[in-house]
Write a protein that holds these residues in place. Structure first.
Motif, PDB file in Angstrom:
ATOM      1  N   GLY A  58      -8.713   2.910   0.006  1.00 30.75           N
ATOM      2  CA  GLY A  58      -8.803   2.373  -1.334  1.00 30.75           C
ATOM      3  C   GLY A  58      -8.904   0.868  -1.410  1.00 30.75           C
ATOM      4  O   GLY A  58      -9.556   0.334  -2.275  1.00 30.75           O
ATOM      5  N   ARG A  59      -8.227   0.145  -0.549  1.00 30.97           N
ATOM      6  CA  ARG A  59      -8.312  -1.308  -0.532  1.00 30.97           C
ATOM      7  C   ARG A  59      -8.249  -1.788   0.913  1.00 30.97           C
ATOM      8  O   ARG A  59      -8.106  -0.990   1.819  1.00 30.97           O
ATOM      9  N   THR A  60      -8.358  -3.086   1.081  1.00 29.90           N
ATOM     10  CA  THR A  60      -8.426  -3.629   2.435  1.00 29.90           C
ATOM     11  C   THR A  60      -7.055  -3.546   3.104  1.00 29.90           C
ATOM     12  O   THR A  60      -6.192  -4.395   2.902  1.00 29.90           O
ATOM     13  N   PHE A  61      -6.900  -2.525   3.919  1.00 27.77           N
ATOM     14  CA  PHE A  61      -5.644  -2.251   4.600  1.00 27.77           C
ATOM     15  C   PHE A  61      -5.185  -3.436   5.429  1.00 27.77           C
ATOM     16  O   PHE A  61      -3.999  -3.762   5.450  1.00 27.77           O
ATOM     17  N   SER A  62      -6.121  -4.086   6.086  1.00 28.80           N
ATOM     18  CA  SER A  62      -5.762  -5.142   7.036  1.00 28.80           C
ATOM     19  C   SER A  62      -5.175  -6.379   6.360  1.00 28.80           C
ATOM     20  O   SER A  62      -4.664  -7.254   7.045  1.00 28.80           O
ATOM     21  N   ASN A  63      -5.228  -6.472   5.046  1.00 30.95           N
ATOM     22  CA  ASN A  63      -4.651  -7.623   4.340  1.00 30.95           C
ATOM     23  C   ASN A  63      -3.151  -7.484   4.091  1.00 30.95           C
ATOM     24  O   ASN A  63      -2.484  -8.459   3.773  1.00 30.95           O
ATOM     25  N   PHE A  64      -2.642  -6.255   4.209  1.00 32.21           N
ATOM     26  CA  PHE A  64      -1.308  -5.968   3.697  1.00 32.21           C
ATOM     27  C   PHE A  64      -0.252  -5.862   4.780  1.00 32.21           C
ATOM     28  O   PHE A  64      -0.499  -5.311   5.846  1.00 32.21           O
ATOM     29  N   ALA A  65       0.957  -6.348   4.461  1.00 28.69           N
ATOM     30  CA  ALA A  65       2.114  -5.953   5.235  1.00 28.69           C
ATOM     31  C   ALA A  65       2.430  -4.497   4.880  1.00 28.69           C
ATOM     32  O   ALA A  65       2.205  -4.060   3.748  1.00 28.69           O
ATOM     33  N   MET A  66       2.939  -3.766   5.864  1.00 33.08           N
ATOM     34  CA  MET A  66       3.226  -2.350   5.684  1.00 33.08           C
ATOM     35  C   MET A  66       4.645  -2.055   6.138  1.00 33.08           C
ATOM     36  O   MET A  66       5.216  -2.799   6.951  1.00 33.08           O
ATOM     37  N   GLY A  67       5.178  -0.952   5.644  1.00 32.28           N
ATOM     38  CA  GLY A  67       6.534  -0.603   6.035  1.00 32.28           C
ATOM     39  C   GLY A  67       6.771   0.893   6.048  1.00 32.28           C
ATOM     40  O   GLY A  67       5.968   1.669   5.521  1.00 32.28           O
ATOM     41  N   TRP A  68       7.863   1.259   6.694  1.00 35.95           N
ATOM     42  CA  TRP A  68       8.384   2.624   6.649  1.00 35.95           C
ATOM     43  C   TRP A  68       9.792   2.578   6.070  1.00 35.95           C
ATOM     44  O   TRP A  68      10.609   1.736   6.462  1.00 35.95           O
ATOM     45  N   PHE A  69      10.063   3.482   5.150  1.00 38.00           N
ATOM     46  CA  PHE A  69      11.394   3.694   4.594  1.00 38.00           C
ATOM     47  C   PHE A  69      11.774   5.153   4.834  1.00 38.00           C
ATOM     48  O   PHE A  69      10.911   5.980   5.119  1.00 38.00           O
ATOM     49  N   ARG A  70      13.041   5.456   4.668  1.00 36.97           N
ATOM     50  CA  ARG A  70      13.469   6.847   4.762  1.00 36.97           C
ATOM     51  C   ARG A  70      14.571   7.120   3.738  1.00 36.97           C
ATOM     52  O   ARG A  70      15.322   6.216   3.363  1.00 36.97           O
ATOM     53  N   GLN A  71      14.623   8.374   3.345  1.00 38.65           N
ATOM     54  CA  GLN A  71      15.604   8.789   2.359  1.00 38.65           C
ATOM     55  C   GLN A  71      16.206  10.118   2.772  1.00 38.65           C
ATOM     56  O   GLN A  71      15.503  11.130   2.823  1.00 38.65           O
TER      57      GLN A  71
END
Length: 125
Positions: free
Chosen positions: A25-38
């Motif tokens: 959908g958008r330029t993935f390489s521009n973004f910081a990414m993370g993993w969360f858990r619940q």
């Protein structure tokens, strides 16, 4: 941004799993990414984060030395390699993207803009 997490499942304590998160959908390489858990009945907690290039990572103390976050910008995919799994790692794991400056890695859930649907990881003792 659409995020699709996969790779969860049932594993015995001490085992390994690798989660993937496909982005579109958008330029993935521009973004910081993370993993969360619940975990059931608990808050959604930060697990790991990675900057736009993959050159910098941050981990929660509870997973340091056991989990590794990485990304492949050519494939628009985020990963979480989980080793030495413990029963307390049991949770739904969510991938998330921050559309702010890609060199900053947020650690609070309200700082992230897009979320995947979650994938369940169950670690049996």
């Amino acid at each position: 941004v659409q995020l699709q997490a996969s790779g969860g499942g049932l594993v015995q304590a001490g085992g390994s799993l690798r989660l993937s998160c496909a982005a579109s959908g958008r330029t993935f390489s521009n973004f910081a990414m993370g993993w969360f858990r619940q975990a059931p009945g608990k808050e959604r907690d930060f697990v790991a984060g990675i900057n736009w290039s993959g050159g910098r990572t941050i981990y929660a103390d509870s997973v340091k030395g056991r989990f590794a976050i990485s990304r492949d910008n050519a494939k628009n995919t985020l990963y979480l390699q989980m080793n030495s799994l413990k029963p307390e790692d049991t949770a739904v794991y969510y991938c998330t993207a921050d559309t702010g400056p890609g060199y900053i890695i947020p650690t609070h859930r309200y700082e992230y803009d897009y979320w995947g649907q979650g994938t369940l990881v169950t670690v049996s003792s």
